[in-house]
Scaffold this motif. Structure first.
Motif, PDB file in Angstrom:
ATOM      1  N   THR A  35       0.699  -1.151  -0.041  1.00  0.00           N
ATOM      2  CA  THR A  35      -0.113  -0.036  -0.142  1.00  0.00           C
ATOM      3  C   THR A  35       0.885   1.374  -0.072  1.00  0.00           C
ATOM      4  O   THR A  35       0.566   2.331  -0.564  1.00  0.00           O
ATOM      5  N   LYS A  38       1.556   2.374  -3.462  1.00  0.00           N
ATOM      6  CA  LYS A  38       0.527   2.485  -4.522  1.00  0.00           C
ATOM      7  C   LYS A  38       0.275   4.051  -4.832  1.00  0.00           C
ATOM      8  O   LYS A  38      -0.082   4.800  -3.684  1.00  0.00           O
ATOM      9  N   ARG A  39      -0.067   4.460  -6.149  1.00  0.00           N
ATOM     10  CA  ARG A  39      -0.331   5.793  -6.218  1.00  0.00           C
ATOM     11  C   ARG A  39      -1.459   5.907  -7.357  1.00  0.00           C
ATOM     12  O   ARG A  39      -1.501   4.862  -7.982  1.00  0.00           O
ATOM     13  N   THR A  40      -2.179   6.866  -7.404  1.00  0.00           N
ATOM     14  CA  THR A  40      -3.264   6.920  -8.463  1.00  0.00           C
ATOM     15  C   THR A  40      -2.740   7.984  -9.449  1.00  0.00           C
ATOM     16  O   THR A  40      -2.456   9.079  -9.048  1.00  0.00           O
ATOM     17  N   ASN A  41      -2.900   7.460 -10.687  1.00  0.00           N
ATOM     18  CA  ASN A  41      -2.331   8.361 -11.663  1.00  0.00           C
ATOM     19  C   ASN A  41      -3.116   9.182 -12.381  1.00  0.00           C
ATOM     20  O   ASN A  41      -4.424   9.403 -11.824  1.00  0.00           O
ATOM     21  N   GLU A  45      -5.944   5.336 -12.138  1.00  0.00           N
ATOM     22  CA  GLU A  45      -5.566   3.990 -12.100  1.00  0.00           C
ATOM     23  C   GLU A  45      -4.420   3.805 -11.183  1.00  0.00           C
ATOM     24  O   GLU A  45      -3.619   4.811 -10.891  1.00  0.00           O
ATOM     25  N   THR A  46      -4.173   2.877 -10.620  1.00  0.00           N
ATOM     26  CA  THR A  46      -3.215   2.653  -9.441  1.00  0.00           C
ATOM     27  C   THR A  46      -2.163   2.151 -10.370  1.00  0.00           C
ATOM     28  O   THR A  46      -1.922   1.271 -11.199  1.00  0.00           O
ATOM     29  N   SER A  48       2.722   1.770  -9.411  1.00  0.00           N
ATOM     30  CA  SER A  48       3.633   1.733  -8.295  1.00  0.00           C
ATOM     31  C   SER A  48       4.523   2.541  -8.508  1.00  0.00           C
ATOM     32  O   SER A  48       5.193   3.202  -9.605  1.00  0.00           O
ATOM     33  N   GLN A  94       1.682  12.316   1.642  1.00  0.00           N
ATOM     34  CA  GLN A  94       0.289  11.675   1.267  1.00  0.00           C
ATOM     35  C   GLN A  94      -0.485  11.726   2.508  1.00  0.00           C
ATOM     36  O   GLN A  94      -1.738  11.513   2.380  1.00  0.00           O
TER      37      GLN A  94
END
Length: 273
Positions: A35, A38-41, A45-46, A48, A94
């Motif tokens: 976790t 993980k990032r959202t572009n 979408e997820t 790495s 974050q």
């Protein structure tokens, strides 16, 4: 001459092989838990973030291997330090209390309120790493500050470009490709290869560099740029970098790129439709 060309080609090949290999190891390991990375572009979408640390490690190692003796430690140190504070900002930034503080204005505003943001730690860390590395480029105090500013400013600029798949890596390949020749060009041969090795996954939107990767590759490219000329050259570069950084607070680089046909085509090259 032929021997040196072959040496730089070998360094580039080593970078191209090493960076994806490190990424695969990190992806299997997931240090700190999946976790965390993980990032959202921009599509929602997820992806790495682990290609960032992979690029920092590969670029530092291959830069040190290719650099002249006097530059090797500075190259590795600036790359790793900039990557480390970038990863710190990727993770700590974050947190809910940090997300709203963006750009120099946001970080300075938080400082006036008595809060030290992860972004401010990153800015200070990259700046300090730049000034320390600049000591191998020049001994003059003012010129050293300027050279350090070039290193930190290039790191920041690459970070500002990391908003769309492949954009920061393409910019790094352009700068690295233009500076791979000359007396200190072997310094960036391996990092250029590392960028090329990670570009397919970045374009396919499986990964993103984050601050850790963008700051790291920007720092080593900045060191190469700072070493490419004398005081007037470095002062001019710093002026350009400062101007672009200030402009980024007012205008969107993405909007400029998308409204300029040539830049738009290069930016989209290889990317998903």
């Amino acid at each position: 001459m032929v021997t040196e060309v072959l040496r730089r080609a070998a360094l580039a090949a080593a970078g191209a092989a090493t960076a994806p290999a490190i990424y695969r190891v990190l992806h299997r390991w997931q240090p700190g838990g999946a976790t965390l990375w993980k990032r959202t572009n921009h599509r929602g979408e997820t992806v790495s973030l682990l290609s960032g640390p992979a690029l920092a490690l590969a670029a530092a190692g291959t830069a040190a291997a290719g650099a002249p003796t006097g530059l090797a430690a500075a190259a590795a140190g600036a790359t790793l330090a900039s990557g480390a504070v970038g990863v710190y900002d990727d993770i700590v930034g974050q947190r809910p209390d940090q997300k709203a503080d963006k750009g120099f204005r946001g970080h300075l505003g938080a400082l006036r309120e008595g809060r030290v943001t992860s972004g401010l730690v990153k800015i200070g860390g990259v700046g300090l790493a730049g000034v320390l590395a600049a000591g191998v480029v020049t001994r003059r105090p003012l010129d050293r500050l300027v050279a350090g500013g070039v290193i930190a400013g290039t790191a920041n600029l690459l970070n500002l470009l990391d908003l769309r798949p492949g954009r920061a890596l393409k910019a790094a390949l352009l700068v690295g490709g233009c500076t791979i020749g000359g007396r200190n060009g072997a310094l960036v041969a391996g990092p250029v290869g590392a960028c090329a090795g990670l570009l397919p996954d970045d374009l396919a939107e499986r990964t993103m560099l984050g601050d850790g990767g963008a700051n790291a590759i920007g720092a080593v490219l900045g060191l190469r740029l700072a070493a490419a000329g004398g005081p007037a050259w470095r002062a001019g570069l710093l002026g350009v970098l400062a101007g672009l950084t200030l402009a980024s607070e007012k205008v969107s680089f993405t909007r400029i790129i998308e409204s300029t046909p040539l830049l738009r085509e290069v930016d989209a090259l290889g990317r998903r439709a």
